[in-house]
Design a protein around this motif. Sequence first.
Motif, mmCIF file in Angstrom:
data_model
loop_
_atom_site.group_PDB
_atom_site.id
_atom_site.type_symbol
_atom_site.label_atom_id
_atom_site.label_comp_id
_atom_site.label_asym_id
_atom_site.label_seq_id
_atom_site.Cartn_x
_atom_site.Cartn_y
_atom_site.Cartn_z
ATOM 1 N N ALA A 19 0.728 -1.180 -0.124
ATOM 2 C CA ALA A 19 0.100 -0.019 0.002
ATOM 3 C C ALA A 19 0.933 1.320 0.023
ATOM 4 C CB ALA A 19 -0.808 0.052 1.381
ATOM 5 N N LEU A 20 2.141 1.185 0.667
ATOM 6 C CA LEU A 20 2.950 2.318 0.620
ATOM 7 C C LEU A 20 3.607 2.369 -0.654
ATOM 8 C CD1 LEU A 20 4.546 4.703 2.294
ATOM 9 C CD2 LEU A 20 6.106 2.664 3.003
ATOM 10 N N LEU A 21 3.944 1.314 -1.298
ATOM 11 C CA LEU A 21 4.636 1.496 -2.514
ATOM 12 C C LEU A 21 3.560 2.050 -3.714
ATOM 13 C CD1 LEU A 21 6.427 -1.922 -2.898
ATOM 14 C CD2 LEU A 21 7.388 0.362 -2.909
ATOM 15 N N GLU A 22 2.437 1.468 -3.393
ATOM 16 C CA GLU A 22 1.412 2.149 -4.564
ATOM 17 C C GLU A 22 0.979 3.573 -4.313
ATOM 18 O OE1 GLU A 22 -2.455 0.184 -4.351
ATOM 19 O OE2 GLU A 22 -1.557 -1.961 -4.469
ATOM 20 N N ALA A 23 1.161 3.857 -3.139
ATOM 21 C CA ALA A 23 0.766 5.434 -2.586
ATOM 22 C C ALA A 23 2.083 6.276 -3.271
ATOM 23 C CB ALA A 23 0.465 5.720 -1.241
ATOM 24 N N VAL A 24 3.233 5.781 -2.963
ATOM 25 C CA VAL A 24 4.406 6.542 -3.416
ATOM 26 C C VAL A 24 4.339 6.848 -4.909
ATOM 27 C CG1 VAL A 24 6.831 6.666 -3.708
ATOM 28 C CG2 VAL A 24 5.852 5.930 -1.535
ATOM 29 N N LEU A 25 4.067 5.425 -5.468
ATOM 30 C CA LEU A 25 4.069 5.615 -7.021
ATOM 31 C C LEU A 25 2.842 6.437 -7.645
ATOM 32 C CD1 LEU A 25 4.761 4.454 -9.823
ATOM 33 C CD2 LEU A 25 3.275 2.507 -9.437
ATOM 34 N N ALA A 26 1.588 6.603 -7.020
ATOM 35 C CA ALA A 26 0.784 7.299 -7.370
ATOM 36 C C ALA A 26 0.839 8.927 -7.103
ATOM 37 C CB ALA A 26 -0.549 7.094 -6.470
ATOM 38 N N ASP A 27 1.723 9.254 -6.042
ATOM 39 C CA ASP A 27 2.247 10.499 -5.638
ATOM 40 C C ASP A 27 3.233 10.790 -6.925
ATOM 41 O OD1 ASP A 27 1.876 12.804 -4.041
ATOM 42 O OD2 ASP A 27 4.064 12.441 -3.606
ATOM 43 N N ARG A 28 4.111 9.964 -7.120
ATOM 44 C CA ARG A 28 5.070 10.338 -8.100
ATOM 45 C C ARG A 28 4.268 10.756 -9.624
ATOM 46 N NH1 ARG A 28 10.537 9.156 -7.269
ATOM 47 N NH2 ARG A 28 10.828 9.164 -9.517
ATOM 48 N N MET A 29 3.524 9.756 -9.859
ATOM 49 C CA MET A 29 3.005 10.244 -11.124
ATOM 50 C C MET A 29 2.027 11.366 -11.208
ATOM 51 S SD MET A 29 3.910 7.313 -13.208
ATOM 52 C CE MET A 29 5.093 8.524 -12.838
ATOM 53 N N ARG A 30 1.381 11.512 -10.051
ATOM 54 C CA ARG A 30 0.677 12.855 -9.962
ATOM 55 C C ARG A 30 1.497 13.931 -10.259
ATOM 56 N NH1 ARG A 30 0.675 16.559 -6.826
ATOM 57 N NH2 ARG A 30 1.544 15.233 -5.167
ATOM 58 N N ARG A 31 2.544 14.047 -9.660
ATOM 59 C CA ARG A 31 3.540 15.085 -10.002
ATOM 60 C C ARG A 31 4.162 15.027 -11.245
ATOM 61 N NH1 ARG A 31 6.110 12.863 -5.138
ATOM 62 N NH2 ARG A 31 7.977 12.919 -6.367
ATOM 63 N N PHE A 32 4.561 14.051 -11.921
ATOM 64 C CA PHE A 32 4.854 13.643 -13.418
ATOM 65 C C PHE A 32 3.766 14.412 -14.127
ATOM 66 C CE2 PHE A 32 5.340 11.408 -17.081
ATOM 67 C CZ PHE A 32 6.689 11.831 -17.511
ATOM 68 N N ALA A 33 2.393 14.371 -13.976
ATOM 69 C CA ALA A 33 1.560 14.790 -14.794
ATOM 70 C C ALA A 33 1.522 16.303 -14.621
ATOM 71 C CB ALA A 33 -0.046 14.495 -14.446
ATOM 72 N N GLU A 34 1.767 16.873 -13.438
ATOM 73 C CA GLU A 34 1.830 18.346 -13.193
ATOM 74 C C GLU A 34 3.078 18.876 -14.148
ATOM 75 O OE1 GLU A 34 1.768 18.623 -9.115
ATOM 76 O OE2 GLU A 34 -0.143 18.318 -8.902
ATOM 77 N N GLU A 35 4.145 18.086 -13.939
ATOM 78 C CA GLU A 35 5.145 18.633 -14.690
ATOM 79 C C GLU A 35 5.379 18.560 -16.166
ATOM 80 O OE1 GLU A 35 10.213 17.006 -14.852
ATOM 81 O OE2 GLU A 35 8.623 16.180 -13.372
ATOM 82 N N ALA A 36 4.404 17.498 -16.719
ATOM 83 C CA ALA A 36 4.059 17.396 -17.913
ATOM 84 C C ALA A 36 3.579 18.567 -18.456
ATOM 85 C CB ALA A 36 3.616 16.034 -18.327
ATOM 86 N N GLN A 37 2.300 19.066 -17.701
ATOM 87 C CA GLN A 37 1.567 20.190 -18.061
ATOM 88 C C GLN A 37 2.479 21.509 -18.030
ATOM 89 O OE1 GLN A 37 -1.550 19.392 -15.093
ATOM 90 N NE2 GLN A 37 -2.979 19.240 -16.801
ATOM 91 N N SER A 38 3.527 21.528 -17.566
ATOM 92 C CA SER A 38 4.486 22.685 -17.255
ATOM 93 C C SER A 38 5.231 22.872 -18.585
ATOM 94 C CB SER A 38 5.217 22.958 -16.074
ATOM 95 O OG SER A 38 5.992 21.844 -15.890
ATOM 96 N N PHE A 39 5.790 21.704 -18.743
ATOM 97 C CA PHE A 39 6.443 21.431 -20.110
ATOM 98 C C PHE A 39 5.663 21.683 -21.380
ATOM 99 C CE2 PHE A 39 9.603 19.153 -17.916
ATOM 100 C CZ PHE A 39 10.921 19.484 -18.316
ATOM 101 N N ALA A 40 4.419 21.609 -21.419
ATOM 102 C CA ALA A 40 3.591 21.740 -22.629
ATOM 103 C C ALA A 40 3.247 23.348 -22.708
ATOM 104 C CB ALA A 40 2.208 21.184 -22.293
ATOM 105 N N ALA A 41 3.435 24.138 -21.667
ATOM 106 C CA ALA A 41 3.397 25.512 -21.931
ATOM 107 C C ALA A 41 4.807 26.368 -21.876
ATOM 108 C CB ALA A 41 2.454 26.133 -20.703
ATOM 109 N N ALA A 42 5.926 25.658 -22.224
ATOM 110 C CA ALA A 42 7.140 26.128 -22.197
ATOM 111 C C ALA A 42 7.209 26.999 -23.469
ATOM 112 C CB ALA A 42 8.092 25.034 -22.120
ATOM 113 N N ALA A 43 8.345 27.951 -23.445
ATOM 114 C CA ALA A 43 8.398 28.819 -24.511
ATOM 115 C C ALA A 43 8.833 28.318 -25.787
ATOM 116 C CB ALA A 43 9.211 30.084 -23.977
ATOM 117 N N ASP A 44 9.965 27.468 -25.478
ATOM 118 C CA ASP A 44 10.689 26.785 -26.627
ATOM 119 C C ASP A 44 10.152 25.196 -26.902
ATOM 120 O OD1 ASP A 44 12.439 25.536 -28.665
ATOM 121 O OD2 ASP A 44 14.107 26.030 -27.126
ATOM 122 N N PRO A 45 9.414 25.077 -27.788
ATOM 123 C CA PRO A 45 8.790 23.928 -27.697
ATOM 124 C C PRO A 45 9.371 22.640 -28.370
ATOM 125 C CG PRO A 45 7.783 25.273 -29.487
ATOM 126 C CD PRO A 45 8.924 26.026 -28.932
#
Length: 182
Positions: free
Chosen positions: A52-78
Amino acid sequence: MRADARRNRARVLAAAETVFAAKGTGAPTEEVAREAGVGIGTVFRHFPTKEALLEAVLADRMRRFAEEAQSFAAAADPESAFFVFLARWADVSAAKNAYTDALAAAGAEVPRLAADVGAKVRDALGALLSRAQQAGAVREDVGVAELIALMVGASRAAEYVGDDAGLRTRTLGIVFDGLRPR
């Protein structure tokens, strides 16, 4: 959940990520408790099993990765954003694979990426790809489905080369060159 319980849960998740990154997913839960500055009972109150701990860490990492992906999508240099994000994907995938492999080895069901997280990553990837294609940095015949399949394979390849950073960079470079216009 009470505020102190939320803080403890967040501390345990952060500590677990630190411990597992340093010592692997096989590190004892007691080390996670020590790193978090809580008792083992607190860890198990929030996460009844190590899986359950491993799953929670994985889910948290993937949530942060999704947020990171969104910030890259808005970057000035495509072009730069696209290729830097793909390299970041390879890095994140190695850790994700370690978690999923540990869960599978323990006989736990490996969780699928949460639908909302997966959708955010796919949407951001689509935006990154489209912007990079419009800038002439990526072939026009590549779609999101092909890119995901390619990155899953490239991520396993990057993981395979292990600690050899030069080989990893060259390998990803070859894959990335295949995405550039002919």
